[in-house]
Write a protein that holds these residues in place. Sequence first.
Motif, mmCIF file in Angstrom:
data_model
loop_
_atom_site.group_PDB
_atom_site.id
_atom_site.type_symbol
_atom_site.label_atom_id
_atom_site.label_comp_id
_atom_site.label_asym_id
_atom_site.label_seq_id
_atom_site.Cartn_x
_atom_site.Cartn_y
_atom_site.Cartn_z
ATOM 1 N N TYR A 67 0.873 -1.175 0.000
ATOM 2 C CA TYR A 67 0.000 0.000 0.000
ATOM 3 C C TYR A 67 0.903 1.216 0.000
ATOM 4 O O TYR A 67 1.904 1.256 0.724
ATOM 5 N N LEU A 68 0.567 2.190 -0.812
ATOM 6 C CA LEU A 68 1.290 3.449 -0.829
ATOM 7 C C LEU A 68 0.342 4.533 -0.367
ATOM 8 O O LEU A 68 -0.747 4.697 -0.941
ATOM 9 N N ILE A 69 0.736 5.247 0.662
ATOM 10 C CA ILE A 69 -0.017 6.404 1.133
ATOM 11 C C ILE A 69 0.706 7.613 0.555
ATOM 12 O O ILE A 69 1.844 7.907 0.933
ATOM 13 N N LEU A 77 -4.773 7.345 9.045
ATOM 14 C CA LEU A 77 -4.691 8.737 8.591
ATOM 15 C C LEU A 77 -5.531 9.640 9.494
ATOM 16 O O LEU A 77 -6.380 10.401 9.049
ATOM 17 N N ASP A 78 -5.247 9.558 10.784
ATOM 18 C CA ASP A 78 -5.993 10.356 11.748
ATOM 19 C C ASP A 78 -5.435 11.784 11.795
ATOM 20 O O ASP A 78 -4.458 12.116 11.120
ATOM 21 N N GLU A 79 -6.070 12.617 12.615
ATOM 22 C CA GLU A 79 -5.700 14.030 12.675
ATOM 23 C C GLU A 79 -4.245 14.224 13.098
ATOM 24 O O GLU A 79 -3.547 15.074 12.556
ATOM 25 N N GLU A 80 -3.778 13.429 14.044
ATOM 26 C CA GLU A 80 -2.391 13.572 14.495
ATOM 27 C C GLU A 80 -1.400 13.249 13.376
ATOM 28 O O GLU A 80 -0.435 13.983 13.144
ATOM 29 N N PHE A 81 -1.630 12.143 12.659
ATOM 30 C CA PHE A 81 -0.749 11.774 11.543
ATOM 31 C C PHE A 81 -0.746 12.872 10.478
ATOM 32 O O PHE A 81 0.314 13.273 10.003
ATOM 33 N N LEU A 82 -1.931 13.357 10.122
ATOM 34 C CA LEU A 82 -2.009 14.362 9.064
ATOM 35 C C LEU A 82 -1.403 15.689 9.495
ATOM 36 O O LEU A 82 -0.723 16.349 8.694
ATOM 37 N N GLN A 83 -1.588 16.085 10.742
ATOM 38 C CA GLN A 83 -0.981 17.329 11.219
ATOM 39 C C GLN A 83 0.538 17.226 11.199
ATOM 40 O O GLN A 83 1.226 18.153 10.786
ATOM 41 N N GLN A 84 1.074 16.089 11.623
ATOM 42 C CA GLN A 84 2.527 15.911 11.584
ATOM 43 C C GLN A 84 3.037 15.900 10.142
ATOM 44 O O GLN A 84 4.131 16.392 9.865
ATOM 45 N N SER A 85 2.238 15.367 9.228
ATOM 46 C CA SER A 85 2.623 15.356 7.814
ATOM 47 C C SER A 85 2.655 16.771 7.258
ATOM 48 O O SER A 85 3.548 17.127 6.487
#
Length: 82
Positions: free
Chosen positions: A23-25, A54-62
Amino acid sequence: MRVVADIPHPEIKITLLAWNGKYLIKLELGPFEQTYKVNELDVTGGDEEVKKWLDEEFLQQSIELFLTMRNNLHQARRRHDY
């Protein structure tokens, strides 16, 4: 390469792909891109499990990483008089 899902987000483009047993994100913001590769065998819940990551924490860090990437490029260009 197969597109599994386009995941809506107000700031970044998020695409979940399947390719070659992985899987590629793929996250995109402007001219910058981040890609995370995960072996399909390591994901017991399939693409639905990956989407949960892909929760809020993951996306904010991204997003913060995108800002770091932009700054790195800007600083490199300044060092070389561009």
